[in-house]
Design an enzyme around this catalytic site. Structure first.
Site, PDB file in Angstrom:
ATOM      1  N   HIS A  52       0.832  -1.197   0.000  1.00  0.00           N
ATOM      2  CA  HIS A  52       0.000   0.000   0.000  1.00  0.00           C
ATOM      3  C   HIS A  52       0.871   1.254   0.000  1.00  0.00           C
ATOM      4  O   HIS A  52       2.084   1.206   0.230  1.00  0.00           O
ATOM      5  CB  HIS A  52      -0.929  -0.017   1.210  1.00  0.00           C
ATOM      6  CG  HIS A  52      -2.000  -1.052   1.114  1.00  0.00           C
ATOM      7  ND1 HIS A  52      -2.999  -1.195   2.062  1.00  0.00           N
ATOM      8  CD2 HIS A  52      -2.241  -2.011   0.182  1.00  0.00           C
ATOM      9  CE1 HIS A  52      -3.799  -2.181   1.718  1.00  0.00           C
ATOM     10  NE2 HIS A  52      -3.365  -2.696   0.585  1.00  0.00           N
ATOM     11  N   GLU A  54       1.277   3.801   1.983  1.00  0.00           N
ATOM     12  CA  GLU A  54       2.019   4.159   3.185  1.00  0.00           C
ATOM     13  C   GLU A  54       3.288   3.320   3.323  1.00  0.00           C
ATOM     14  O   GLU A  54       4.360   3.837   3.662  1.00  0.00           O
ATOM     15  CB  GLU A  54       1.142   3.970   4.426  1.00  0.00           C
ATOM     16  CG  GLU A  54      -0.128   4.814   4.428  1.00  0.00           C
ATOM     17  CD  GLU A  54      -1.323   4.080   3.849  1.00  0.00           C
ATOM     18  OE1 GLU A  54      -2.431   4.244   4.373  1.00  0.00           O
ATOM     19  OE2 GLU A  54      -1.134   3.324   2.855  1.00  0.00           O
ATOM     20  N   CYS A  77      -5.386   1.447   6.398  1.00  0.00           N
ATOM     21  CA  CYS A  77      -6.157   0.262   6.751  1.00  0.00           C
ATOM     22  C   CYS A  77      -5.735  -0.268   8.120  1.00  0.00           C
ATOM     23  O   CYS A  77      -4.607  -0.068   8.575  1.00  0.00           O
ATOM     24  CB  CYS A  77      -5.997  -0.817   5.685  1.00  0.00           C
ATOM     25  SG  CYS A  77      -4.308  -1.404   5.470  1.00  0.00           S
ATOM     26  N   CYS A  86      -1.637  -0.827   7.442  1.00  0.00           N
ATOM     27  CA  CYS A  86      -0.826   0.378   7.258  1.00  0.00           C
ATOM     28  C   CYS A  86      -0.795   1.229   8.530  1.00  0.00           C
ATOM     29  O   CYS A  86       0.195   1.914   8.798  1.00  0.00           O
ATOM     30  CB  CYS A  86      -1.365   1.201   6.086  1.00  0.00           C
ATOM     31  SG  CYS A  86      -1.166   0.371   4.500  1.00  0.00           S
ATOM     32  N   THR A 197     -30.996  -2.377 -28.388  1.00  0.00           N
ATOM     33  CA  THR A 197     -29.747  -1.797 -28.891  1.00  0.00           C
ATOM     34  C   THR A 197     -28.793  -2.887 -29.345  1.00  0.00           C
ATOM     35  O   THR A 197     -28.140  -2.766 -30.390  1.00  0.00           O
ATOM     36  CB  THR A 197     -29.097  -0.938 -27.796  1.00  0.00           C
ATOM     37  OG1 THR A 197     -29.961   0.156 -27.486  1.00  0.00           O
ATOM     38  CG2 THR A 197     -27.758  -0.393 -28.262  1.00  0.00           C
ATOM     39  N   ASP A 201     -27.733  -2.821 -33.256  1.00  0.00           N
ATOM     40  CA  ASP A 201     -26.362  -2.428 -33.565  1.00  0.00           C
ATOM     41  C   ASP A 201     -25.401  -3.608 -33.673  1.00  0.00           C
ATOM     42  O   ASP A 201     -24.214  -3.409 -33.952  1.00  0.00           O
ATOM     43  CB  ASP A 201     -25.839  -1.471 -32.487  1.00  0.00           C
ATOM     44  CG  ASP A 201     -26.627  -0.184 -32.420  1.00  0.00           C
ATOM     45  OD1 ASP A 201     -27.377   0.105 -33.376  1.00  0.00           O
ATOM     46  OD2 ASP A 201     -26.497   0.533 -31.403  1.00  0.00           O
ATOM     47  N   ARG A 302     -34.775   3.771 -23.869  1.00  0.00           N
ATOM     48  CA  ARG A 302     -35.669   3.267 -22.825  1.00  0.00           C
ATOM     49  C   ARG A 302     -34.881   2.812 -21.596  1.00  0.00           C
ATOM     50  O   ARG A 302     -35.274   3.076 -20.459  1.00  0.00           O
ATOM     51  CB  ARG A 302     -36.517   2.117 -23.368  1.00  0.00           C
ATOM     52  CG  ARG A 302     -37.588   2.547 -24.370  1.00  0.00           C
ATOM     53  CD  ARG A 302     -38.476   1.372 -24.744  1.00  0.00           C
ATOM     54  NE  ARG A 302     -39.499   1.767 -25.704  1.00  0.00           N
ATOM     55  CZ  ARG A 302     -39.325   1.749 -27.018  1.00  0.00           C
ATOM     56  NH1 ARG A 302     -38.163   1.364 -27.521  1.00  0.00           N
ATOM     57  NH2 ARG A 302     -40.298   2.124 -27.824  1.00  0.00           N
TER      58      ARG A 302
END
Length: 384
Positions: A52, A54, A77, A86, A197, A201, A302
């Site tokens: 992390h 830190e 954390c 951390c 859609t 498409d 929609r």
């Protein structure tokens, strides 16, 4: 002139952004260690499973950080995950003061500030909190609202049309905007269209003009309450990432088996009271259960309108093209919502709005919900 605290925190936010798209499902986090004006070390979380921010900053320090201040974009954390807590690392290093932008909304991880205070470390939180929330909006939404962040995206002409009179919609936006739309897909965990859609498409819903980030693959979702999507559809046949067809409880079992045999996953969720459309609360609950932090809704009208009507759209991204249809046909309007406002005074206003040039187009981005922008009470106990 910025105070040292704000300058260091802005730098921490900048560092966190370096890992954009690389840390899912973990949040972006940056850290600066400083003694007054002088920076001792910097760090950021590069990828899930790696140290992390830190821990990275502490490892990079070229002098003893005892008595220094740590500026962190997210609460350190307090739990043992794939990496040690951390908060404990900061205590062991002798950090005297910790300034945090945002509290950690994850109940498994938060509590770091309480642990730091118990160790006698001075703690402050809320500096540049909104900026920190915007750094990880899906992460905060998932844990605070118990659903994914929902971004609604569409493209329209300057006179508000999303298609020509015959329904033709390709291509309203420019090549630059289409590339930006693929980047937008890559910034989410899942994207969704309605079956109309998808059929019209022949949509695959894949990322083609952007780098595919590491971590869990993008979920491609079609809402198809009655399972009309054929197994040989390009959406099902594409193999870049998982294809999910969401249907109702009464949809054909035989068709479900054919879709599964073709490679798609099928989720059965509740439908609305009429049995004609997927119930959005049930859909969002299913996504939340699978850890989806951010959902991109691309339509059609929609479907987009149903998300707005349900009040679950957090952010919008609208590509506005310098083209005119000018037919005056009501069906060409961008969205279809239930109970639209009668006056402009009742219109929903976006906030934190930005306008960005995208080739000849303009990209409008803005927010509808305000939960991510409310001040926290520094307790970590209540949602925003």
């Amino acid at each position: 002139m910025l105070s040292p605290d704000e300058r260091h925190m802005r730098r921490a936010l900048e560092l966190a952004r370096r890992a954009w798209g690389q840390t899912r499902p973990n949040p972006l986090v940056g850290c600066v260690l400083a003694r007054g004006e002088r920076v001792l070390a910097e760090g950021w979380h590069a990828r899930a499973g790696q140290p992390h921010a830190e821990a990275v900053a502490l490892a990079q320090a070229t002098e003893d950080p005892r008595g220094a201040t740590a500026y962190v974009t997210l609460e350190p954390c307090a739990h043992h995950g794939r990496t040690p807590p951390c908060a404990d690392a900061l205590i062991a290093a002798g950090i005297a003061r910790v300034v945090v932008a945002a509290r950690d909304p994850n109940p498994k991880a938060h509590g770091g500030l309480d642990r730091l205070r118990a160790a006698g470390i001075a703690v402050e939180s809320g500096l540049l909190e909104t900026e920190a929330h915007l750094l990880n909006p899906g992460f905060h939404t998932l844990h605070r609202l118990k659903r994914p962040l929902v971004t609604l995206k569409w493209a329209m002409t300057a006179d508000g049309c999303t298609s020509a009179a015959g329904g033709h919609a390709a291509w309203i936006s420019s090549p630059e905007s289409r590339r930006r739309a693929h980047v937008l897909r890559a910034e989410h965990d899942a994207m969704l269209v309605g079956v109309e859609t998808a059929l019209r498409d022949q949509a695959r819903l894949t990322i083609r003009d952007a780098a595919v980030p590491p971590g869990p693959p993008l979920l491609r979702i079609v809402l198809d309450a009655h399972l009309r999507l054929p197994p040989d559809h390009p959406f099902v046949q594409a193999t870049e990432s998982p294809a999910v067809v969401v249907c109702g409880a009464d949809a054909s079992v035989d068709h479900e088996q054919r879709l599964r045999a073709a490679g798609a996953d099928v989720w059965r969720v509740e439908t609305d009271a009429h049995g004609t459309a997927i119930a959005l609360p049930a859909l969002l609950a299913a996504l939340h259960a699978r850890g989806v932090q951010a959902l991109l809704v691309e339509g059609g009208r929609r479907v987009a309108g149903s998300f707005l009507t349900a009040g679950v759209v957090d952010r919008v991204a609208v590509f506005l093209a310098p083209k005119l249809i000018a037919s005056g046909t009501e069906s060409l309007g961008a969205l279809r919502v239930a109970d639209p406002p009668d006056t402009m005074l009742a219109a929903r206003e976006m906030h934190h709005v930005t306008w960005t040039a995208s080739g000849p187009d303009m990209l409008l981005e803005g927010w509808l919900t305000r939960e991510l922008f409310a001040d926290s009470d520094d307790s970590g106990a209540e949602p925003l």
